[in-house]
Design a protein around this motif. Sequence first.
Motif, PDB file in Angstrom:
ATOM      1  N   UNK A 191     -42.432  -0.042  36.266  1.00 13.84           N
ATOM      2  CA  UNK A 191     -41.275  -0.946  36.256  1.00 13.84           C
ATOM      3  C   UNK A 191     -41.717  -2.361  36.633  1.00 13.84           C
ATOM      4  N   UNK A 192     -42.569  -2.475  37.623  1.00 14.24           N
ATOM      5  CA  UNK A 192     -43.042  -3.802  38.021  1.00 14.24           C
ATOM      6  C   UNK A 192     -43.899  -4.448  36.937  1.00 14.24           C
ATOM      7  N   UNK A 193     -44.731  -3.642  36.284  1.00 19.51           N
ATOM      8  CA  UNK A 193     -45.522  -4.175  35.173  1.00 19.51           C
ATOM      9  C   UNK A 193     -44.609  -4.648  34.044  1.00 19.51           C
ATOM     10  N   UNK A 194     -43.576  -3.873  33.755  1.00 18.72           N
ATOM     11  CA  UNK A 194     -42.637  -4.265  32.699  1.00 18.72           C
ATOM     12  C   UNK A 194     -41.904  -5.547  33.071  1.00 18.72           C
ATOM     13  N   UNK A 195     -41.614  -5.741  34.366  1.00 16.64           N
ATOM     14  CA  UNK A 195     -40.808  -6.883  34.801  1.00 16.64           C
ATOM     15  C   UNK A 195     -41.582  -8.191  34.812  1.00 16.64           C
ATOM     16  N   UNK A 196     -42.900  -8.152  34.920  1.00 17.12           N
ATOM     17  CA  UNK A 196     -43.649  -9.392  35.144  1.00 17.12           C
ATOM     18  C   UNK A 196     -43.881 -10.174  33.863  1.00 17.12           C
ATOM     19  N   UNK A 197     -44.174 -11.459  34.051  1.00 17.81           N
ATOM     20  CA  UNK A 197     -44.612 -12.317  32.943  1.00 17.81           C
ATOM     21  C   UNK A 197     -46.126 -12.443  32.928  1.00 17.81           C
ATOM     22  N   UNK A 198     -46.723 -12.474  34.130  1.00 27.05           N
ATOM     23  CA  UNK A 198     -48.173 -12.640  34.240  1.00 27.05           C
ATOM     24  C   UNK A 198     -48.684 -11.695  35.333  1.00 27.05           C
ATOM     25  N   UNK A 199     -49.606 -10.818  34.970  1.00 24.55           N
ATOM     26  CA  UNK A 199     -50.251  -9.934  35.938  1.00 24.55           C
ATOM     27  C   UNK A 199     -51.533 -10.611  36.415  1.00 24.55           C
ATOM     28  N   UNK A 200     -51.589 -10.923  37.711  1.00 22.59           N
ATOM     29  CA  UNK A 200     -52.762 -11.592  38.285  1.00 22.59           C
ATOM     30  C   UNK A 200     -53.649 -10.520  38.907  1.00 22.59           C
ATOM     31  N   UNK A 201     -54.827 -10.319  38.338  1.00 24.06           N
ATOM     32  CA  UNK A 201     -55.714  -9.229  38.753  1.00 24.06           C
ATOM     33  C   UNK A 201     -57.091  -9.798  39.080  1.00 24.06           C
ATOM     34  N   UNK A 202     -57.140 -10.658  40.084  1.00 22.78           N
ATOM     35  CA  UNK A 202     -58.395 -11.302  40.471  1.00 22.78           C
ATOM     36  C   UNK A 202     -59.232 -10.357  41.334  1.00 22.78           C
ATOM     37  N   UNK A 203     -60.544 -10.530  41.276  1.00 24.46           N
ATOM     38  CA  UNK A 203     -61.471  -9.798  42.139  1.00 24.46           C
ATOM     39  C   UNK A 203     -62.663 -10.699  42.429  1.00 24.46           C
ATOM     40  N   UNK A 204     -62.919 -10.956  43.681  1.00 29.71           N
ATOM     41  CA  UNK A 204     -64.169 -11.604  44.053  1.00 29.71           C
ATOM     42  C   UNK A 204     -64.329 -11.550  45.570  1.00 29.71           C
TER      43      UNK A 204
END
Length: 608
Positions: A294-307
Motif C-alpha cells: 500500500x505504501x509503495x502504491x501511494x508514493x510518487x518517489x521511492x528513495x532507496x539510498x545506500x552508503x
Amino acid sequence: MSKEPLVLFSPLPPTRNGIADYCDCLMAPLAKHYDLFAVVANDATLPNTTDYQPLKLAEYEHRRAAFQSCAHIYQIGNNLDHPYMLPTLSRVPGLVTIHDMGLQHMLGLALPGGPAGSLYSDLMFDAYGSAGKLIAEDVTKWGWQSPIVHSELGFVPAFVRRSRGIVTHSLTGMLRVAAAGYDRPIYHLPHPYQDRVDPMAEDRETARRRARVRLDLPSDKIILLSLGFVTRHKRVDLTLEALSVLVSEGRPVVLVVAGQVSPDDFDLHFHVRRLGLEAHVIARGYVPDNLLMEYLAACDILVNLRYPTLGESSGSLANGLGMGCCIVVTDIGTFSELPDTCAVKVAVNEMTREGLLDKIVPIVCSSERRKRLEVNARKFAAQQLRLSTFIDGYLLAIDKTFSKNAKTPPVCAPVHRVRRLPKTARRKVEATASRLSREATTGHNLWWRSLMLPLPHPGDNLGIIGGGEFEVSLVKASFDWENVYLHDERNEKYRYYNALLVLLGGREFTLKYPDILKTIAKILPFGAILLLNIIDEDQSREDEAPRPFDVSELLEQYGFKTLDMENLSPEILEGAYKGRQPLQYSILAIKASNIISPPGSPYHEIYE
C-alpha cells in the motif's frame, strides 16, 4: 508418491524481518515439491500454517538424527534473527542464500565477547587467514573497528566454505562469492517482487489514489517514501537535508518513513526536529508486510539510498520495481546493476545534499519524467523479477545441489576435541619404543616422549612425513591409531588425513619451509591436526636454527593455529635419555583456515 524432505532455516512471520517476509512467499511453492520443515529460533513465534511443518530449534535438535540425511537450505542475513542457525550450518552444510554480503554486524553481536573476543578472532582467521586475525586484534588493542571491515570483510568466505552451494540475488554478490575461491556452485537468482503487486501495478494511478485514502496520506502532495528499517547507511539524513531545501522552495513535498526506528543507530525524530520538518515528515514506524505494498502504491518517489553498502539486495526495491515506482538509488554495488532507464542513480561522489537535489528536483518538478521511469521500472520487473521465475530457478538450484550426481565438495571437517594420553602413560610408551627399536632414544623422540600425538576418533587417518616403520608401529601400539600411512605424494589414495605427523631436521625446515608448509596445507582439510617435530642436531649453527615461536608464527601464515608447544625439559630427559642432546621441539596445531599467505608474497592462496 511421497515427497523428499527438505529442511529450511529462516526467520518467518510474525518475526519482523524483511527476510522473513521474503521467505514467506517461497513456502507454499516449496511445499508443493517437498515435505517441508521450517526451523525458527527458540524465542520466535511459530507460524500459523498447514502448508508446511514449522519447528523451533529445540524440537529440531531433539529430532536431529531423523533430519541428518535431509537436504538443508539456509537464509542468512545481517541481523540477530539468524545466529540460531549457525551451529547447524557448520554441522550440516546445505544450500545457502546470502542476502547481505557483509555479515560483520550479525556475527559481532552474536559471538561471545563480540569483535574483541577469541571466537571472533578465530572466525576472522578462518575467513581471511593470518591477515584477518591481525585485523581482529586491532579491536582488542584499540577498542575500535573501521567501517571498511564491515563492507569489505563480510565473512562471506566462511559461509561459502560451510555450504554445498550459494544463492545470491546480484552479480555483485556472485562476484564476491566467486572471489572467496571455493569450488561451490553459485546460483544468481535476482530478488523477486511479490505477486500481490501485480493487480495494483496494472492501474498505477487508481492504486495510488486508493492507497492514500486507506493510509490517510495527503492526496495533494508529492510523496517521497523511505521503506524498511531506518538505519544510518540508508542515508535518511541526506534525504531529510534535501527535503528541507525542497520545502523552503515551496515544493509540495512530504516524506513518509515507513519502517522501524532505532534511535541508537539513527535518531529520526531528533533530525526531523533539528531541521524543523515536523509538518513535512510522516513517520509510521514498523509497517506489517500486508501494508508495505500500500505504501509503495501511494508514493510518487521511492528513495532507496545506500552508503556504505554491505552488498545487500533490497526487497523493498524489488517490490517497488514491480509496482512501477519512480526510484532513486545510490549508484553502488547491487543497485548499480539496475538499467539506467529504470531508476535515477546518485553517484557515490554526489552523495551530498546538493548532489541528491540535482537528481531529485527534476523528477519532483516533472510528472512526465516520473511516469516514464514508472513504466520502465514495471517493464523491467515484469521481465526479470517475477516470483514464478525465481521459484523455478530456486527449485533447480536445490535439485542440482542435492542430486545424487552432484559433486560433493570437501565441506567443514568436524573439529574434534583433542584427546591425549595422560602423563602416567609416559613410561609405558617409552618401554614400547625401546622394545620396537634400540635407537628409540635418539633422533625424533620428543613427540612421543611428551605424549603430544592426539588419540584418534573412529575412522581417523594419520599420515606420517619423515618417519618410517618405527613411527608407524609406535603410534599403532601406544596411541591407538589403526589407519596409519607413510605419506607418498605419488599415492593419491590417502591424500587427506585427519592428523599428520611431520618429522624434520632444523636445517631442512629452514631451507625448505615454504614448500613443506604448502604441501602440509594441501593435504590437511579444515579441522585436521598437525604435529610438527623439529630436531636441530647442528647446535654450532644455533643462530640459524628455527625457534618454536618463529615456527608457530609461520604456521599461522599457512592456516594453522598452535594448540600446544613442547621443548626438551629435564622432566622429559629424566631416566634413559642422558647426555648432551640436540635442540628439539614439537608443535601441535590445528588447521583453522584454508587461506595461506606465504611470507613476502602480496597474494594469498586457498587450499581446501
